[in-house]
Structure formats: structure tokens, C-alpha cells
Design a protein around this motif. Structure first.
Motif, PDB file in Angstrom:
ATOM      1  N   PRO A 149      23.998 -23.225  -4.295  1.00  0.00           N
ATOM      2  CA  PRO A 149      24.458 -24.605  -4.516  1.00  0.00           C
ATOM      3  C   PRO A 149      25.950 -24.773  -4.269  1.00  0.00           C
ATOM      4  CG  PRO A 149      22.943 -23.941  -6.251  1.00  0.00           C
ATOM      5  CD  PRO A 149      23.231 -22.713  -5.452  1.00  0.00           C
ATOM      6  N   LEU A 150      26.770 -23.804  -4.711  1.00  0.00           N
ATOM      7  CA  LEU A 150      28.205 -23.908  -4.515  1.00  0.00           C
ATOM      8  C   LEU A 150      28.552 -23.859  -3.035  1.00  0.00           C
ATOM      9  CD1 LEU A 150      31.005 -24.106  -5.709  1.00  0.00           C
ATOM     10  CD2 LEU A 150      31.032 -21.622  -5.990  1.00  0.00           C
ATOM     11  N   ALA A 151      27.870 -22.981  -2.288  1.00  0.00           N
ATOM     12  CA  ALA A 151      28.122 -22.882  -0.852  1.00  0.00           C
ATOM     13  C   ALA A 151      27.796 -24.195  -0.150  1.00  0.00           C
ATOM     14  CB  ALA A 151      27.310 -21.734  -0.254  1.00  0.00           C
ATOM     15  N   LYS A 152      26.714 -24.850  -0.573  1.00  0.00           N
ATOM     16  CA  LYS A 152      26.330 -26.112   0.048  1.00  0.00           C
ATOM     17  C   LYS A 152      27.353 -27.203  -0.231  1.00  0.00           C
ATOM     18  CE  LYS A 152      21.346 -25.287   0.019  1.00  0.00           C
ATOM     19  NZ  LYS A 152      20.045 -25.631  -0.558  1.00  0.00           N
ATOM     20  N   ARG A 153      27.854 -27.230  -1.479  1.00  0.00           N
ATOM     21  CA  ARG A 153      28.844 -28.256  -1.810  1.00  0.00           C
ATOM     22  C   ARG A 153      30.127 -28.065  -1.013  1.00  0.00           C
ATOM     23  NH1 ARG A 153      26.864 -27.730  -7.199  1.00  0.00           N
ATOM     24  NH2 ARG A 153      28.582 -26.392  -7.825  1.00  0.00           N
ATOM     25  N   ILE A 154      30.583 -26.812  -0.899  1.00  0.00           N
ATOM     26  CA  ILE A 154      31.811 -26.535  -0.138  1.00  0.00           C
ATOM     27  C   ILE A 154      31.615 -26.906   1.329  1.00  0.00           C
ATOM     28  CG2 ILE A 154      33.354 -24.705   0.653  1.00  0.00           C
ATOM     29  CD1 ILE A 154      32.859 -23.278  -1.993  1.00  0.00           C
ATOM     30  N   ALA A 155      30.437 -26.561   1.877  1.00  0.00           N
ATOM     31  CA  ALA A 155      30.161 -26.872   3.280  1.00  0.00           C
ATOM     32  C   ALA A 155      30.166 -28.368   3.518  1.00  0.00           C
ATOM     33  CB  ALA A 155      28.816 -26.273   3.683  1.00  0.00           C
ATOM     34  N   GLU A 156      29.592 -29.118   2.598  1.00  0.00           N
ATOM     35  CA  GLU A 156      29.550 -30.575   2.752  1.00  0.00           C
ATOM     36  C   GLU A 156      30.950 -31.172   2.684  1.00  0.00           C
ATOM     37  OE1 GLU A 156      27.413 -34.509   0.765  1.00  0.00           O
ATOM     38  OE2 GLU A 156      27.128 -32.526  -0.113  1.00  0.00           O
ATOM     39  N   GLN A 157      31.758 -30.660   1.736  1.00  0.00           N
ATOM     40  CA  GLN A 157      33.113 -31.172   1.578  1.00  0.00           C
ATOM     41  C   GLN A 157      33.981 -30.886   2.805  1.00  0.00           C
ATOM     42  OE1 GLN A 157      34.336 -29.247  -2.008  1.00  0.00           O
ATOM     43  NE2 GLN A 157      32.998 -30.487  -3.327  1.00  0.00           N
ATOM     44  N   GLN A 158      33.763 -29.717   3.451  1.00  0.00           N
ATOM     45  CA  GLN A 158      34.606 -29.305   4.573  1.00  0.00           C
ATOM     46  C   GLN A 158      34.004 -29.663   5.925  1.00  0.00           C
ATOM     47  OE1 GLN A 158      35.606 -25.154   4.160  1.00  0.00           O
ATOM     48  NE2 GLN A 158      36.619 -25.435   2.184  1.00  0.00           N
ATOM     49  N   GLY A 159      32.818 -30.264   5.923  1.00  0.00           N
ATOM     50  CA  GLY A 159      32.198 -30.645   7.190  1.00  0.00           C
ATOM     51  C   GLY A 159      31.694 -29.473   7.986  1.00  0.00           C
ATOM     52  N   ILE A 160      31.234 -28.425   7.313  1.00  0.00           N
ATOM     53  CA  ILE A 160      30.755 -27.222   7.987  1.00  0.00           C
ATOM     54  C   ILE A 160      29.243 -27.290   8.139  1.00  0.00           C
ATOM     55  CG2 ILE A 160      30.550 -24.702   7.828  1.00  0.00           C
ATOM     56  CD1 ILE A 160      33.168 -24.711   6.278  1.00  0.00           C
ATOM     57  N   ASP A 161      28.750 -27.047   9.343  1.00  0.00           N
ATOM     58  CA  ASP A 161      27.314 -27.006   9.607  1.00  0.00           C
ATOM     59  C   ASP A 161      26.807 -25.614   9.239  1.00  0.00           C
ATOM     60  OD1 ASP A 161      24.763 -27.202  10.458  1.00  0.00           O
ATOM     61  OD2 ASP A 161      25.229 -27.793  12.522  1.00  0.00           O
ATOM     62  N   LEU A 162      25.963 -25.542   8.218  1.00  0.00           N
ATOM     63  CA  LEU A 162      25.470 -24.246   7.751  1.00  0.00           C
ATOM     64  C   LEU A 162      24.563 -23.558   8.761  1.00  0.00           C
ATOM     65  CD1 LEU A 162      24.760 -24.983   3.978  1.00  0.00           C
ATOM     66  CD2 LEU A 162      26.693 -23.781   4.991  1.00  0.00           C
ATOM     67  N   VAL A 163      24.075 -24.289   9.776  1.00  0.00           N
ATOM     68  CA  VAL A 163      23.246 -23.662  10.804  1.00  0.00           C
ATOM     69  C   VAL A 163      24.032 -22.563  11.523  1.00  0.00           C
ATOM     70  CG1 VAL A 163      22.053 -24.068  12.998  1.00  0.00           C
ATOM     71  CG2 VAL A 163      21.770 -25.676  11.113  1.00  0.00           C
ATOM     72  N   GLY A 164      25.318 -22.772  11.662  1.00  0.00           N
ATOM     73  CA  GLY A 164      26.132 -21.805  12.379  1.00  0.00           C
ATOM     74  C   GLY A 164      26.760 -20.743  11.501  1.00  0.00           C
ATOM     75  N   VAL A 165      26.381 -20.658  10.220  1.00  0.00           N
ATOM     76  CA  VAL A 165      26.976 -19.691   9.298  1.00  0.00           C
ATOM     77  C   VAL A 165      25.992 -18.569   9.029  1.00  0.00           C
ATOM     78  CG1 VAL A 165      27.959 -19.345   7.002  1.00  0.00           C
ATOM     79  CG2 VAL A 165      28.379 -21.484   8.233  1.00  0.00           C
ATOM     80  N   THR A 166      26.463 -17.336   9.150  1.00  0.00           N
ATOM     81  CA  THR A 166      25.637 -16.167   8.854  1.00  0.00           C
ATOM     82  C   THR A 166      25.755 -15.818   7.386  1.00  0.00           C
ATOM     83  OG1 THR A 166      25.941 -15.299  11.086  1.00  0.00           O
ATOM     84  CG2 THR A 166      25.218 -13.737   9.392  1.00  0.00           C
ATOM     85  N   GLY A 167      24.614 -15.709   6.717  1.00  0.00           N
ATOM     86  CA  GLY A 167      24.610 -15.416   5.291  1.00  0.00           C
ATOM     87  C   GLY A 167      24.702 -13.926   4.998  1.00  0.00           C
TER      88      GLY A 167
END
Length: 445
Positions: A149-167
């Protein structure tokens, strides 16, 4: 032995709730009676007290999580002498991410349990050590992105597309460190949140960019709070299942207003000021005792007939409508009703009502007169058998002693459950209410 802290049932009707806020963090010493969290139930935000003592080892459900089922493990407590780190690692049973929404973890509004350790690290401020990209497990197939959940909130705030992020988390889960290492300026604009990510959003948070409806009008989307969901469900059930009928009377208020003025003059030294609503609560309670066949509730195969009048009073709170109860309103004095109602209304607006202060009641009163509403029909609050809706008192032409005069008149509308209360009985209650308001000395004896 580690102690599992579970989502409590803070009211008899509570099946799930929102973990609104944690008041402790991992590593804190917890004693019996300490307030650990604030939990939003179906009617109010309530404090959750610790029963056991120890050190909070981990938090399994983040604050802001909605739909957390009663009995779900929300934290782990280490008893005296136990290794806190060991307890933190021995969290709730893991749930495979491919089990979807039927899993306990998904039903609580949190991610599958394989990420609980990472969630605990984020709560305490510690950051997990990122794994090399080559060692990270592949992301699950399909549209759903597994991220904390925290990662999703940070991504939304910074405009980061999680599709391109390796977990780098378990099973390829994207964690805080992964998002922070991504370059926001090179990432594609964040795509609209799908169903899974929408479930993780904090309660009642509007979207950042207004969307456009199919009709072209811009709007902002706001998630329903737990209280609003319960209001929607219960009132829908009431209108669908309860056969309402409505009766209205015009009530002359001049005598009641004169009595209120006299009583307030005598109570001024005690710091008490009666409102018109206080007198109407008393009038409804006395009317219910005069017409006891209306002081009932429908219970399926039976009808409950009450020997006292507990009046639920509608109060507009920030989270939605709530109805604190003035118990024994038929025998209370007006000063007691006034002070009790003021205290209950304040607690309702602060979300601090206890279950016994809003659950029950034998009938309800809803007053919209302060908004200038002349007349309205209220929805019954099951299993109660009736609700009285009162509008504004205003100067109107009125026949007094056979002559047309100007009088202060209020329209009162009663909504009745025809399964429990016949039309003639409802009419008698409305007549008794009108009589008590127009001859208000019956309210003080």
C-alpha cells in the motif's frame, strides 16, 4: 508465547471495520488498557484498548485499510522475555497472491500475507534491503500489480507507472525502496487505478485530477466511508422491505415557545438553555406512552412492545447521519433531556459515541426545521416502528377559536411501519403529539 491482536467486534452488529489510525508502533511497550488504535465501525470511530501486555512486534494491517473483517490478525505482540524480532517474523499465515479476493488478506483491504514483513518494516521506518533485479521473482501475470500500500501511494504521488518497476519483495512484490529508486521523470504517467489499487486507497480521498463523466461534466471520485456504506445499506433495506405509510399534522407552537421562554429564564442561572427540539423529544416520548401500540418494533414473527420511550434523535455528523438515543425520555425532566442531548450530539460529531449510546431506541425524531424545511417524510430506522419528521415553525394563517389569525405553525410528519402499526393507531399518535405541543404544560408534569 506470541499474542495475535485481532480486529475486535466493537458493536454487536459489526462484521468489518476500517483501521483508521495506529496509535502505537512496532517496538512500543503496550500495557493493558492502553489505546492501540482508532477503528471506524458502522456508526462511529472508536478507540481500541489493549487487553494483554507486551511489546508490539509487528503491524499486519496498515492504517487506512478498509473492510477489515472481525477476527483478522492486525498485529503481533511479544510477551515479556520473548525475542521481538522472532515474533515479528512469525506473523499471520501466508496467503498466495493468486487466490484473489476470496482470501482473508484481500478481504481486509490489505495485500497477501507474503508481504506482511515488508509492511511491518515500512511502519517502523526501516527499509528492506533491495534484491538484485536478477534475483527478484517475476511479477504475477494479468493486470493486477502486486505492490505494498505504501509503495502504491508513493507511486501515485510521484506519477510513477508501476508497470515499469521491478519488485524486490517476496514473489516480486513492489516495495517502498523499489518506487523510490525509480526515476519519476522518465516513467510513463500513472495509469488510472484498477479495482485492486482502488481498494487500497485511503478512505474518502478525492482523486487528484477531476475526471469527466460520460456526460462531459467534471467530477472528483470519493470513496464511501464505512458509516456511509452502512447508512446506504440500511436505508435501502428499509425502503425496500418496510411498508411505509405517512401521516402529517399542523401544530401550533405559540404556547410551546412561550413555555420555553419562561423555563429558560428560570434555568439561566444553571447554565441550561432548552431548545425547541428538547421539548419535541419530550412530546414524542409522552405521546408514545399515551399511545403504546406505536411504541413497538417489528421482529419478524413477533412484535416488541416497549414499556418506556427511548427516543433516537437524528444528528448530522461529518461521517454521516447518526441517531444517539435519549433513554427514558418519557420520565426525564426537560433540563436532563437538554444536557443529555447536547452531550450526545457533541460526541456524535466527534465520532466518539459508544455503541450503547446509538444502538436501540424505540422511535426516532428528525428535525430539519433549522434549515427552513417546511415538511418532509423520513425513512424508518428498522426495527423501530416509526419516525417523526418535523419542519420549521413559521407564521401562517391559522384558525384560532373560529377566527383566522396569524400563528406560529409547524408541520410534523410521521412515518409508520404498517406491519407493526395500523393506520388508526398512527393517527392517534399524531393527535397525541399535536395535543402535547399545543398544551405544553403536559411536558413539565
Amino acid at each position: 508465547m506470541p499474542i495475535a491482536i485481532k480486529m475486535p467486534a466493537l458493536s454487536p452488529t459489526m462484521e468489518e471495520g476500517t483501521l483508521a489510525k495506529w496509535l502505537v508502533k512496532p517496538g512500543d511497550t503496550v500495557r493493558s488498557g492502553d489505546i492501540m488504535a482508532e477503528i471506524e465501525t458502522d456508526k462511529a470511530t472508536m478507540e481500541f484498548e489493549a487487553v494483554d501486555e507486551g511489546v508490539l512486534a509487528s503491524i499486519a494491517v496498515e492504517e487506512g485499510s478498509e473492510g477489515v473483517k472481525v477476527g483478522t490478525v492486525i498485529a503481533m505482540l511479544a510477551e515479556e522475555g520473548e525475542d521481538v524480532d522472532a515474533v515479528a517474523k512469525a506473523d499471520a499465515p501466508a496467503v498466495s497472491p493468486d487466490k484473489g479476493k476470496d482470501t482473508p488478506a484481500a478481504s481486509t483491504g490489505s495485500e497477501p500475507a507474503d508481504g506482511d514483513a515488508e509492511a511491518s518494516d515500512e511502519q517502523s521506518g526501516a527499509e528492506p534491503e533491495p534484491k538484485p533485479a536478477s534475483e527478484a521473482a517475476p511479477k504475477p501475470s494479468g493486470d493486477r500489480i502486486i505492490a505494498s500500500p505504501l509503495a502504491k501511494r508513493i507511486a501515485e504521488q510521484q506519477g510513477i507507472d508501476l508497470v515499469g518497476v521491478t519488485g524486490s519483495g517476496p514473489n516480486g512484490r513492489i516495495v517502498k525502496a523499489d518506487v523510490e529508486s525509480a526515476q519519476a521523470d522518465t516513467a510513463a504517467p500513472a495509469k488510472p487505478r484498477d479495482e485492486a489499487t482502488a481498494e487500497m486507497a485511503p478512505p474518502r480521498t478525492p482523486s487528484k485530477t477531476p475526471a469527466e463523466s460520460e456526460y462531459g461534466a467534471p467530477y472528483e471520485e470519493e470513496k464511501l466511508s464505512s458509516v456511509r456504506k452502512i447508512i446506504a445499506r440500511r436505508l435501502t433495506e428499509s425502503k425496500q422491505q418496510v411498508p411505509h405509510y405517512y401521516l402529517a399534522v399542523d401544530v401550533r407552537l405559540d404556547a410551546l415557545l412561550d413555555l420555553r421562554k419562561q423555563l429558560n429564564a428560570g434555568l439561566e442561572a444553571d447554565g441550561i438553555k432548552l431548545s425547541v427540539n428538547d421539548l419535541l423529544i419530550k412530546a414524542l416520548a409522552r405521546a408514545l406512552m399515551r399511545v403504546p401500540q406505536c411504541n413497538v418494533s417489528f421482529q419478524g414473527e413477533t412484535i416488541h412492545k416497549y414499556s418506556r420511550a427511548d427516543v433516537s434523535v437524528a444528528v448530522a455528523a461529518p461521517s454521516g447521519l447518526i441517531t444517539p438515543i435519549v433513554t427514558e425520555a418519557d420520565t426525564r425532566g426537560l433540563a436532563s433531556i437538554s444536557t443529555t442531548m447536547k452531550a450526545l450530539a457533541e460526541k456524535a460529531r466527534e465520532g466518539k459515541l459508544q455503541p450503547h449510546e446509538y444502538q436501540g431506541g424505540t422511535a426516532s425524531l428528525s428535525n430539519l426545521g433549522m434549515f427552513g424545511i417546511k415538511q418532509f417524510d423520513a425513512v424508518i430506522n428498522p426495527p423501530q416502528g416509526m419516525i417523526m419528521a418535523v419542519g420549521a415553525g413559521e407564521p401562517r394563517p391559522y384558525v384560532v377559536d373560529g377566527a383566522l389569525q396569524i400563528a406560529t405553525v409547524m408541520t410534523a410528519s410521521g412515518s409508520f411501519d404498517h406491519r407493526a402499526i395500523d393506520g388508526a393507531d398512527g393517527a392517534q399518535l399524531m393527535e397525541a403529539f399535536k395535543t402535547l405541543c399545543e398544551n405544553p404544560m403536559g411536558l413539565v408534569v
